[in-house]
Design an enzyme around this catalytic site. Sequence first.
Site, PDB file in Angstrom:
ATOM      1  N   ASP A  18      39.772  49.031  40.405  1.00 46.94           N
ATOM      2  CA  ASP A  18      38.514  48.682  40.884  1.00 46.94           C
ATOM      3  C   ASP A  18      37.677  48.183  39.809  1.00 46.94           C
ATOM      4  O   ASP A  18      37.154  49.241  39.027  1.00 46.94           O
ATOM      5  CB  ASP A  18      37.995  49.718  42.114  1.00 46.94           C
ATOM      6  N   GLU A 134      39.480  43.628  42.825  1.00 42.10           N
ATOM      7  CA  GLU A 134      40.256  44.917  43.069  1.00 42.10           C
ATOM      8  C   GLU A 134      41.840  44.490  43.069  1.00 42.10           C
ATOM      9  O   GLU A 134      42.108  43.377  44.032  1.00 42.10           O
ATOM     10  CB  GLU A 134      39.709  45.877  44.114  1.00 42.10           C
TER      11      GLU A 134
END
Length: 418
Positions: A18, A134
């Site tokens: 992320d 992500e």
Amino acid sequence: MSAPTVPPLPDRLIAHLDMDAFYASVELLRYPELKGLPVVIGGRRDHAPRLRPDGTREFARLRDYTGRGVATTSTYAARDLGVFSAMGLMKAALRAPDAILLPTDFERYRHYSRLFKAAVAEIAPVIEDRGIDEIYIDLSEVPGAREAVGHDPLGGVRALAREIKNSVFSATGLTCSIGVTPNKLLSKIASELDKPDGLTVLTRDDIPGRIWPLAVRKINGIGPKAAAKLNALGIETVGQIAAAEPLWLIQNFGKSYGAWLHEASHGRDNRPVVTHSEPVSISRETTFERDLHAVHDKAELGAIFTELCEQLARDLARKGYQGRTVGLKLRFEGFVTVTRDLTLDQPIADAAAIRRAAGSCLKRVDLSKRLRLLGVRIGNLSRPGEALQLKPARRAPARKPGPSEDKAAPRLESLELF
């Protein structure tokens, strides 16, 4: 005294990557003077910075905003003041009136998204794209992931995750957080535990200590309504869900969702990393049992180098690929990783050609320090007989040793690998 028992690695090593405050971090690359300040992204074009006569920039402030817009994201300094994504900008202005307001620039964010994903794919090509900032990565079969470092059975996957983080930073100038666990559900949680710039590796043994104390909303799939109902029933943590009787969960949340709550709270998730893309590269590498020196261990290094190239050639033959870009990876004592690559005019697939190209890369590396890892990679893949749109070959640049380099440092010639 007998050696301590080393627990086996899980069958799967799944990472969730992320990017940290992605949109805001991209903007800080453009406006470095805002680093460390509360910044909110979500304004209109007329909120773009204006250049003052003295050459400095004048930024819009959140207190001057009027309208019904929402924050797309915010820096961590703004989050400390209570401003988060999806919050109305008027409400955010009450919490952080002096925060900087910037307009969104999705074209720029998409550019950096492509950069970080390409950087990851060079190392670990099995990727599931989950959006602009992500991804999930299956590290289970990536070379080196399952190799222990000392008494740490997870040392190899930690080093691999650090390498991915470093590659993302080199490609973009941005930091990311990575969680590595046996499945996607746990990795999603783990990537949030040590943000920003975090690296968290968990096994099932870590679930009671790291996962169960968390609030129920930390499980991806428990939304506001389900969390409110759980709280009303006296359940506030993941561990309390895990301790609940499965039948009770089903009675209160239905057969499907109740059963899922039980499984999720115990960290069970069999979903695969889903990708339909062709591999970006194929690699082979090995970590040595002891650090090897280019001069004193040249025969052993030469044999290992040859075997890696032969393994890579067999992989290409088995999967039906050839490649134009050959890369070399070396990790020295102290975990310093160096990579070099060379793009050829025509694709290759045989071991001898791979070894020659990798040897050319090796000539550009200072080999004065001991080696702990050696790897060879081939990218820019194609199928034999495919029509290729060839890019110009990238040649190794001519260079002189820098002031900090030892001109007598051992290089390829002293290794006598060819």
